[in-house]
Design an enzyme around this catalytic site. Structure first.
Site, PDB file in Angstrom:
ATOM      1  N   TRP A   1      -4.473   0.684  10.576  1.00  0.00           N
ATOM      2  CA  TRP A   1      -4.639   0.738   9.125  1.00  0.00           C
ATOM      3  C   TRP A   1      -4.486  -0.654   8.529  1.00  0.00           C
ATOM      4  O   TRP A   1      -5.152  -0.997   7.550  1.00  0.00           O
ATOM      5  CB  TRP A   1      -3.668   1.737   8.508  1.00  0.00           C
ATOM      6  CG  TRP A   1      -3.907   1.918   7.054  1.00  0.00           C
ATOM      7  CD1 TRP A   1      -3.045   1.639   6.041  1.00  0.00           C
ATOM      8  CD2 TRP A   1      -5.111   2.380   6.424  1.00  0.00           C
ATOM      9  NE1 TRP A   1      -3.625   1.912   4.821  1.00  0.00           N
ATOM     10  CE2 TRP A   1      -4.906   2.364   5.031  1.00  0.00           C
ATOM     11  CE3 TRP A   1      -6.353   2.808   6.907  1.00  0.00           C
ATOM     12  CZ2 TRP A   1      -5.873   2.759   4.121  1.00  0.00           C
ATOM     13  CZ3 TRP A   1      -7.319   3.202   5.994  1.00  0.00           C
ATOM     14  CH2 TRP A   1      -7.077   3.167   4.621  1.00  0.00           C
TER      15      TRP A   1
ATOM     16  N   TYR B   1       0.834  -1.196   0.000  1.00  0.00           N
ATOM     17  CA  TYR B   1       0.000   0.000   0.000  1.00  0.00           C
ATOM     18  C   TYR B   1       0.877   1.258   0.000  1.00  0.00           C
ATOM     19  O   TYR B   1       0.675   2.172  -0.797  1.00  0.00           O
ATOM     20  CB  TYR B   1      -0.942  -0.020   1.207  1.00  0.00           C
ATOM     21  CG  TYR B   1      -1.703   1.261   1.394  1.00  0.00           C
ATOM     22  CD1 TYR B   1      -2.788   1.562   0.578  1.00  0.00           C
ATOM     23  CD2 TYR B   1      -1.332   2.185   2.363  1.00  0.00           C
ATOM     24  CE1 TYR B   1      -3.486   2.752   0.725  1.00  0.00           C
ATOM     25  CE2 TYR B   1      -2.015   3.378   2.521  1.00  0.00           C
ATOM     26  CZ  TYR B   1      -3.086   3.644   1.703  1.00  0.00           C
ATOM     27  OH  TYR B   1      -3.769   4.829   1.844  1.00  0.00           O
TER      28      TYR B   1
ATOM     29  N   GLU C   1     -10.886   5.541   5.584  1.00  0.00           N
ATOM     30  CA  GLU C   1     -10.256   6.330   6.646  1.00  0.00           C
ATOM     31  C   GLU C   1     -11.231   6.518   7.805  1.00  0.00           C
ATOM     32  O   GLU C   1     -10.836   6.460   8.972  1.00  0.00           O
ATOM     33  CB  GLU C   1      -9.756   7.672   6.121  1.00  0.00           C
ATOM     34  CG  GLU C   1      -8.607   7.575   5.144  1.00  0.00           C
ATOM     35  CD  GLU C   1      -7.320   6.995   5.724  1.00  0.00           C
ATOM     36  OE1 GLU C   1      -7.189   6.869   6.962  1.00  0.00           O
ATOM     37  OE2 GLU C   1      -6.426   6.679   4.918  1.00  0.00           O
TER      38      GLU C   1
END
Length: 188
Positions: free
Chosen positions: A48, A18, A40
């Site tokens: 995350w 990512y 988010e």
């Protein structure tokens, strides 16, 4: 200085992938911006890495983040999703995705696109920061606070200043790769 990726990206292979290929890359597609804003928001209070592991589940649950299709989701869809182990099963976060899609559709009508709405905040140019250490990266900025305030005024949910700043980083409105990171734009 030796080139090494930003420290947060060394948690898992998924994080590395990512970081190296997506984080900080400018996004101009409305549905992708919607996806990033939604993910988010889902991350609030979680890692995350957890969200990245569930990203495909989110894409399936929310029709590839097609704004128009998500706008049509109903209470029945919410009930189905709160028991879906492929996403974070937080009713408020699930409802926020649908609510935010509805708000984004209004923005598309008003500004022509979600892209135009968000990128106007940075005069259509990526903000490139020149951080040396992870400890220098802010969790929010005056600009993310302003965008958060504007979004909340429009009825958006799960868009606090920290979430908005993470969105700005992920959508490439801001390049916060450290100076020694190989993913840092060479022209910066």
């Amino acid at each position: 200085m030796e080139q090494q990726r930003c420290a947060w990206a060394n948690v898992s292979e998924l994080d590395k992938e990512y970081h190296d290929n997506e984080w900080g890359v400018a996004i101009h597609d409305d549905n992708r911006l919607f996806e990033i804003l939604s993910l988010e928001g889902a991350q609030a209070g979680l890692s995350w890495t957890t969200i990245l592991k569930k990203r495909e589940g989110y894409r399936q649950a929310f029709y590839g983040f097609d704004i128009d299709r998500v706008c049509q989701m109903t209470e029945h869809d919410i009930e189905r999703l709160v028991i879906n182990p492929e996403i974070v099963r937080h009713r408020g976060k699930i409802e926020s995705v649908i609510n935010n899609a509805q708000q984004l559709r209004i923005i598309q009508t008003e500004f022509g696109s979600v892209d135009a709405f968000f990128w106007r905040y940075v005069d259509n140019r990526q903000i490139v920061n020149h951080w040396q250490k992870m400890s220098e990266l802010p969790s929010s900025t005056d600009l993310s606070k302003q965008i958060s305030k504007d979004l909340k005024k429009r009825g958006f949910k799960f868009v606090g200043p920290t979430t908005v700043y993470a969105f700005m980083q992920a959508a490439g409105l801001v390049d916060d790769h450290l100076q020694h990171c190989p993913a840092k734009k060479k022209s910066a």
